[in-house]
Design an enzyme around this catalytic site. Structure first.
Site, mmCIF file in Angstrom:
data_model
loop_
_atom_site.group_PDB
_atom_site.id
_atom_site.type_symbol
_atom_site.label_atom_id
_atom_site.label_comp_id
_atom_site.label_asym_id
_atom_site.label_seq_id
_atom_site.Cartn_x
_atom_site.Cartn_y
_atom_site.Cartn_z
ATOM 1 C CB CYS A 114 -0.067 0.696 -1.496
ATOM 2 S SG CYS A 114 -1.271 0.829 -0.151
ATOM 3 C CG HIS A 253 3.033 3.345 -0.470
ATOM 4 N ND1 HIS A 253 1.963 4.215 -0.503
ATOM 5 C CD2 HIS A 253 2.671 2.338 0.372
ATOM 6 C CE1 HIS A 253 0.995 3.755 0.281
ATOM 7 N NE2 HIS A 253 1.404 2.622 0.823
ATOM 8 C CG ASN A 283 -1.223 4.312 3.482
ATOM 9 O OD1 ASN A 283 -1.335 4.549 2.282
ATOM 10 N ND2 ASN A 283 -0.892 3.124 3.942
#
Length: 328
Positions: A114, A253, A283
């Site tokens: 991520c 993020h 996500n």
């Protein structure tokens, strides 16, 4: 131009998501969850899943093409593809993406989970400033095939998508990275992962399972993400010599809304524009940041010039923050 007089600008933006939209109601019905359960705990309302015949490159290529619109391919000296779900374990996917985009530059995959886009942005900015060449940074993931359909923790969060940013050398040395803080802690190496398929546990090793993404301890991940993102962002701001109130925007993020809210509160970012697309796109790991940035750059009014804080936390564990000066 001399190196000391060279900055780096955001010169192009792109994004792409698969056609299939998966609302929360579909997942809540399959997992026997109450209506509204996912939205209340994650801030996500829907996400997109790739079609069976689509691979990671099929998402990355249109995002890259959008960022390169009107650009001479010869000006691009490097393509960095931040992904945890390449088309194949070997060869890397970046050369294929570069070829399909009409580029003959250097091209390499970057597996930073991520936090992959943040790392690729920092490395790409360094290359652009040093060489005077433009750099195409793409972050893309196809996570719908790597999650366990029966595991609530990952099923409700993860999605498929891609985002891209073109970095171009600038004649203004104040433009671009003002600070970067990149950190890791291998003690949390197994908190999130796909155990099987590498040299430690090959696909044909004895035993079953290990082919899907697993989140071993969601609460520990949450705590580590909040602490890491808060601490690194505070350091990045200090190194850039600016206060939170001086920021023009914050690009975190898009893990889940609770992490973003907590980090934002810790940093005092209540009056700063938060760039995000979590509610409708979920996500997609490294892709969430350039996806959100591209969507924002496509809206009116345009994002004004000023410093932007970027923050990320990913499996491994790795995290960090950077301050980027967008159009002084």
């Amino acid at each position: 131009m001399p190196l000391a007089e060279r900055g780096v600008a955001w010169a192009g933006f792109g994004h792409h998501v698969p056609e299939r939209r998966v609302p929360n109601a579909e997942i809540e019905a399959e997992l026997a969850l109450p209506a509204g359960w996912i939205r209340a705990r994650s801030g996500i309302e829907a996400r997109h899943y790739a079609a069976p015949d689509q691979a990671l490159s099929d998402l990355a290529i249109p995002a890259g093409a959008m960022a390169l619109s009107g650009v001479d391919p010869g000006e691009v000296g490097l393509l960095l593809l931040a992904t945890s779900t390449p088309d194949h374990l070997l060869p890397p996917t970046a050369p294929l993406v570069a070829h399909r985009l009409g580029l003959s530059c250097g091209a390499v995959d970057l597996a930073g989970a991520c936090a992959g886009f943040l790392h690729a942005l920092v490395l790409g900015a360094g290359h652009a400033r040093m060489t005077g060449q433009s750099v195409l940074v793409i972050a893309a993931n196809l996570l719908s095939r790597r999650i366990d359909p029966a595991e609530t923790a990952s099923r409700v969060l993860f999605a498929d998508g891609a985002g891209a940013v073109l970095l171009r050398p600038s004649s203004n040395p104040a433009e671009g990275l003002r600070s970067a803080v990149l950190r890791s802690d291998g003690a949390g190496y197994d908190l999130i992962g796909i155990p099987r398929g590498g040299s430690r546990l090959p696909f044909d090793a004895p035993g079953k399972g290990g082919l899907r993404m697993a989140m071993r301890d969601g609460r520990k991940v949450f705590a580590a993400a909040v602490e890491g993102m808060t601490r690194s962002a505070s350091q990045a701001l200090a190194e850039a010599g600016i206060a939170a109130a001086d920021l023009m925007a914050w690009l975190p993020h898009q893990a889940n809304a609770r992490i973003i809210d907590k980090v934002g509160a810790n940093l005092g970012l209540g009056g700063v524009e938060w760039l995000g697309a979590l509610a409708q796109y979920g996500n997609s790991s490294a892709a969430t940041m350039p996806l959100a940035l591209s969507l924002r750059m496509g809206r009116e009014p345009a994002l004004p010039g000023g410093p932007v804080l970027l923050s990320a936390f990913g499996a491994g564990t790795i995290w960090g923050a950077a301050v980027w000066q967008h159009r002084p």
